[in-house]
Structures are given as structure tokens and as C-alpha cells.
Design an enzyme around this catalytic site. Structure first.
Site, short mmCIF file in Angstrom:
data_model
loop_
_atom_site.label_atom_id
_atom_site.label_comp_id
_atom_site.label_asym_id
_atom_site.label_seq_id
_atom_site.Cartn_x
_atom_site.Cartn_y
_atom_site.Cartn_z
N TYR A 49 0.74 -1.26 0.20
CA TYR A 49 0.11 -0.11 -0.05
C TYR A 49 1.02 1.38 0.10
O TYR A 49 2.13 1.10 0.33
CB TYR A 49 -0.88 0.08 1.25
N GLU A 57 11.77 2.13 14.42
CA GLU A 57 10.93 3.27 13.91
C GLU A 57 9.72 3.30 14.67
O GLU A 57 9.48 2.32 15.51
CB GLU A 57 10.60 3.10 12.38
N ARG A 62 8.20 4.13 -4.67
CA ARG A 62 8.17 3.04 -3.57
C ARG A 62 7.23 2.02 -3.85
O ARG A 62 7.36 0.77 -3.74
CB ARG A 62 7.93 3.67 -2.46
N ARG A 79 -8.20 -20.66 -1.91
CA ARG A 79 -7.08 -20.48 -1.11
C ARG A 79 -5.94 -21.49 -1.41
O ARG A 79 -6.09 -22.63 -1.44
CB ARG A 79 -7.29 -20.51 0.35
N LYS A 125 6.37 -2.02 1.73
CA LYS A 125 5.29 -1.47 2.51
C LYS A 125 4.18 -2.29 2.43
O LYS A 125 3.20 -2.10 1.60
CB LYS A 125 5.13 -0.11 1.86
C1 LIG Z 1 6.53 1.41 9.83
C2 LIG Z 1 6.38 2.96 9.01
N1 LIG Z 1 7.50 3.56 8.92
C3 LIG Z 1 7.74 5.00 8.35
C4 LIG Z 1 6.61 5.23 7.86
C5 LIG Z 1 6.66 6.95 7.00
O1 LIG Z 1 6.69 6.81 5.64
P1 LIG Z 1 6.08 7.76 4.81
O2 LIG Z 1 6.94 9.13 5.28
O3 LIG Z 1 6.55 7.46 3.56
O4 LIG Z 1 4.71 7.82 5.06
C6 LIG Z 1 5.24 4.75 7.71
C7 LIG Z 1 4.26 5.19 6.89
O5 LIG Z 1 3.34 4.72 7.16
C8 LIG Z 1 5.32 3.30 8.31
O6 LIG Z 1 4.26 2.67 8.30
#
Ligand SMILES: Cc1ncc(COP(=O)(O)O)c(C=O)c1O
Length: 287
Positions: free
Chosen positions: A33, A183, A52, A101, A151
């Protein structure tokens, strides 16, 4: 009023858009996403998010379902149809619905990817009360999988992390692995010490934030010192300032970490300046 959403080539009222129960996004979290913010009806950092998305898809053996231009047009059409001034556009691409599935990936020739986009209206997104007061965060163990740079829609643990934060009376959680902060649950984490901005280096351990890339670029252009390395919670608690970045929060100060208040307990000057620069530049460059 029902939103207009996008699903596999069609614009539909949200109540009429549905996805198969065999969709691999639903059964296996087999999807990726992006979230792009909208300020004044225009998209912030669209090109970065599109790039990305392609990287995430390719890492999972999927292809971009359309060109970047076509994707931009859908984003813009959703802004128009929903009269979106400030808010977010959520985009999800999954490996589609093979009709049963199975752990084995379906053949992309017969199972097209599922593509969904919808808007989320957030009036005055850039003017949030949290940004004015700053955030309280707690630390939690990072038990996510090893490819956090992709992501994916596997957001159960980040979602649990937000609930743990809420239960502790905080706003968010910073995740820690091998003693170092990776993070935030949905954002990148930073500290500021003696004028230096410190944030974990890019690797498979963290998402390569689009906001992170822009903020570090703006910081360097403004002659601020940036150090890309990991840090501990103790170092963060002893820092002058801390902040997070993400597409939806831009740059937002952190004022408390595991109950320890940083400085005066208000957003610090570096975080405030970066937020201002980021918002100004993003508005000017939005498409
Ligand atoms: C785990 C994680 N880290 C960092 C970010 C920040 O990414 P961005 O600046 O591209 O929104 C997100 C955004 O959803 C995230 O889910």
C-alpha cells in the site's frame, strides 16, 4: 455522503465496491500500500510514493498495474470526485483473487492484481492539535518480519503497538530491536542532540519513508547536520528533541519517551523548523 472510490478500473460509490473473499490481500496480507497526503487539493510527493510502490511490488514479484501517469490521474480524479481539500489517498495493490486459497502464488496472466484507492478527508491536516502539543511515545519490542522496507499490508503488530500506547496513555510506540530504536508504528523516528539530527540508516529493518527522504534533503539544504545511525531509548530520553515523520503527520515533535519528558515538554525548535520547511516546500511542489 458516500465517497467515490476506485476499484479495478471503475469509480464506484464506496457502498458498491467489493473484493472477493479469495483475495490474497484478505487471506494472506499479500499486498502492498501507499498513503499520499493531499494539501489544498494537491498531492504531496506523488512521484516518491509511486516509485516506492513499484519497489514494494517488485520485491514481492508483482508488477506495477499501470503507469505512474495513469496512477496520478486516478489520484487526481478521486480528489476531484470527492472534493478533497486536505486529507489522504490510500492505495492498495494485492496479488488478486485466484478463486481458491493456496499458498502458491497464482499465475498473474490469469489472476490480475486487485487495485483499490480511496480518499480520507482530514480537514486542516497540517494544523493538527498533536503537532502543536507534541507526542508521548512508549517503547515496545519490534517483533515484525525482516523486510520492513516493503510496505506490506501486514499491519497487525503496528496496530497492536498503537493500542499498547493508548492503554499506557501515550500517542504512539517506538519499536526497539537489539536495544536500538527501529521506527515508530507508522512513522520514522528521530532525535536531535547538540544540533545534530539523528535517525536510523536505511536497511531492511525500516520503511524507507518518503517524508524521511524529503526532510533529510531539506535539513541538509538548510545546513543542518544529519547523522544516519541507530540510537537507544536511553539516548533518546537524554536528547534535546525528538520527532517523527510520515506522509500523514509530516514532521511532528515527540515530547515524552517512556514517561521521561524531553526539555521543556514542548515541541523543540529543530522539529518546528523542519515541520515548517517541509510544509512550505511540499505545498509549493504538490501536483
Ligand atoms: C512503519 C512505517 N515507517 C515509516 C513510515 C513513514 O513513511 P512515509 O513518510 O513514506 O509516510 C510509515 C508510514 O506509513 C510506516 O508505516
Amino acid at each position: 455522503m458516500a465517497r467515490t472510490v476506485y476499484l479495478n478500473g471503475e469509480y464506484l460509490p464506496e457502498t458498491e465496491a467489493s473484493v472477493s473473499i479469495f483475495d490474497r490481500g484478505f487471506l494472506m496480507a499479500d499486498g502492498v500500500y501507499e498513503v499520499t497526503s493531499v494539501l489544498g487539493g494537491r498531492l504531496v510527493d506523488f512521484a516518491g510514493h509511486a516509485k516506492r510502490l513499484e519497489r514494494s511490488l517488485n520485491a514481492l514479484d508483482m508488477k506495477m498495474p499501470m503507469t505512474e501517469e495513469a496512477l496520478l490521474e486516478i489520484h487526481r480524479e478521486l480528489v476531484r470526485r470527492n472534493d478533497l481539500e486536505d486529507g489522504l489517498i490510500y492505495l492498495q495493490v494485492t496479488r488478486g483473487a485466484p478463486g481458491d486459497r493456496d499458498f502458491i502464488f497464482p499465475d498473474p496472466a490469469t489472476t490480475p492484481l486487485t487495485v483499490v484507492l480511496f480518499t480520507q478527508s482530514k480537514p486542516n491536516l497540517a494544523d493538527s492539535p498533536e503537532a502543536k502539543r507534541g507526542l508521548k511515545v512508549i517503547s515496545i519490542e519490534d517483533i515484525r518480519w525482516g523486510r520492513r522496507d516493503i510496505k506490506t499490508v501486514q499491519l497487525l503488530y503496528p496496530s497492536m503497538g498503537k493500542m499498547m500506547a493508548k492503554a499506557a496513555g501515550a500517542d504512539d510506540a517506538w519499536m526497539v530491536e537489539d536495544g536500538k530504536v527501529t521506527e515508530g508504528t507508522s512513522n520514522n523516528a528521530y532525535i536531535v542532540k547538540d544540533g545534530r539530527i539523528i535517525t536510523r540508516e536505511l536497511s531492511h529493518d525500516i520503511l524507507h519513508g518518503i517524508t524521511r527522504a524529503a526532510v533529510l534533503r531539506f535539513a541538509e539544504e538548510a545546513q543542518m547536520k544529519v547523522e544516519e545511525r541507530s540510537f537507544t531509548i536511553e539516548e533518546a530520553q537524554a536528547a534535546d528533541e525528538a520527532f517523527i515523520t510520515s506522509a500523514s503527520s509530516f514532521v511532528t515533535a515527540v515530547i515524552q519517551i517512556d514517561g521521561v519528558t524531553l526539555g521543556e515538554g514542548v515541541p523543540g525548535p529543530v522539529a518546528q523548523r523542519l515541520r515548517q520547511i517541509y510544509l512550505e516546500e511540499s505545498r509549493a511542489r504538490a501536483v
